[in-house]
Design an enzyme around this catalytic site. Structure first.
Site, PDB file in Angstrom:
ATOM      1  N   ARG A 103      -0.650  -1.882  -6.782  1.00  0.00           N
ATOM      2  CA  ARG A 103      -1.205  -3.067  -5.753  1.00  0.00           C
ATOM      3  C   ARG A 103      -1.444  -4.495  -6.610  1.00  0.00           C
ATOM      4  NH1 ARG A 103      -1.446  -5.391   0.154  1.00  0.00           N
ATOM      5  NH2 ARG A 103      -3.895  -4.877   0.117  1.00  0.00           N
ATOM      6  N   TYR A 138      -8.152 -12.640  -5.732  1.00  0.00           N
ATOM      7  CA  TYR A 138      -7.408 -12.546  -6.616  1.00  0.00           C
ATOM      8  C   TYR A 138      -6.790 -14.537  -6.866  1.00  0.00           C
ATOM      9  CZ  TYR A 138      -6.507  -7.467  -6.354  1.00  0.00           C
ATOM     10  OH  TYR A 138      -6.908  -6.281  -5.803  1.00  0.00           O
ATOM     11  N   ARG A 172       0.301  -0.955  -0.274  1.00  0.00           N
ATOM     12  CA  ARG A 172      -0.192   0.052   0.167  1.00  0.00           C
ATOM     13  C   ARG A 172       1.030   1.021   0.420  1.00  0.00           C
ATOM     14  NH1 ARG A 172      -1.980  -3.602   3.943  1.00  0.00           N
ATOM     15  NH2 ARG A 172      -3.854  -4.673   3.587  1.00  0.00           N
ATOM     16  N   HIS A 215      -2.595   2.767  -5.892  1.00  0.00           N
ATOM     17  CA  HIS A 215      -2.454   1.760  -5.502  1.00  0.00           C
ATOM     18  C   HIS A 215      -2.834   0.455  -6.792  1.00  0.00           C
ATOM     19  CE1 HIS A 215      -4.878   0.178  -2.533  1.00  0.00           C
ATOM     20  NE2 HIS A 215      -5.553  -0.309  -3.202  1.00  0.00           N
ATOM     21  N   HIS A 230      -3.748  -9.332   4.439  1.00  0.00           N
ATOM     22  CA  HIS A 230      -5.306  -8.861   4.804  1.00  0.00           C
ATOM     23  C   HIS A 230      -5.944  -9.522   5.582  1.00  0.00           C
ATOM     24  CE1 HIS A 230      -6.180  -7.453   0.745  1.00  0.00           C
ATOM     25  NE2 HIS A 230      -6.275  -6.425   1.801  1.00  0.00           N
TER      26      HIS A 230
END
Length: 195
Positions: A122, A154, A11, A119, A145
């Site tokens: 990422r 993903y 991030r 972003h 996460h």
């Protein structure tokens, strides 16, 4: 910073908070342990990453190590606590200055990706990681996460480990570079994209 943000799925706040001691070029890893946040009044604060899982060690492809090593030798102070990506005056980079200092709008326009945001790097890294065959838990760890929701976006069927993810990314980069070199010297016989 662009390469590391992409290929380590960082991030913005995590990338600009990295210290020299957080980057291990030999192991090909970056340790995420802090994040900068810019408040509406312009104050920049350092704190923990976005989630508890945000504190992590992430592998990056070996093909970007020489660029990181060169960057560290040219732009980061030598002490372990020095920022890896300092702003013009040595402090943390600010979002408001990044586009101007980096030439971001010109660069993304030049590659035909106008509208690309930091972003999005990422997201690209996360997509590459998922395409490597990484499992849900591996993706969650890599992305920092706590919940499965974002990682599921993903994920693909196969499972893999973090270093395998980094190596698969490196292989993809090498294939693209080789194809570009072939196209440049006129020896390319097939114009299909690699991978």
């Amino acid at each position: 910073m662009i390469l590391l943000a992409t290929f380590a799925s960082l991030r913005w706040g995590e990338a600009i908070a990295l210290r020299r001691c957080d980057v291990d070029l030999h192991a090909g890893t970056v340790r995420v342990r802090a994040s900068f946040v810019e408040r509406s009044n312009g104050q920049v604060l350092v704190g923990p990453p976005k989630s508890k899982a945000g504190r992590r060690v992430v592998g990056f492809p070996w093909v970007i190590r020489p660029v990181l090593q060169e960057h560290l030798s040219l732009f980061a102070d030598p002490e372990p606590g020095a920022l890896v990506f300092p702003g013009a005056k040595g402090g943390p980079l600010r979002r408001g200055n990044f586009n101007k200092l980096s030439g971001w709008p010109h660069a993304v326009r030049a590659i035909g990706a106008e509208g690309l945001h930091f972003h999005d790097l990422r997201h690209t890294g996360n997509a590459f990681a998922a395409a490597s065959g990484a499992g849900l838990r591996d993706l969650m760890a890599r992305m920092g996460h706590d919940s499965e929701r974002a990682a599921i976006i993903y994920q693909h069927a196969a499972r893999g480990a973090d270093q395998a993810i980094a190596e698969a990314m490196g292989a993809h980069i090498e294939a693209q570079q080789a194809e570009r070199e072939d196209d440049t010297d006129g020896t390319a016989s097939d114009s299909r994209p690699a991978g």
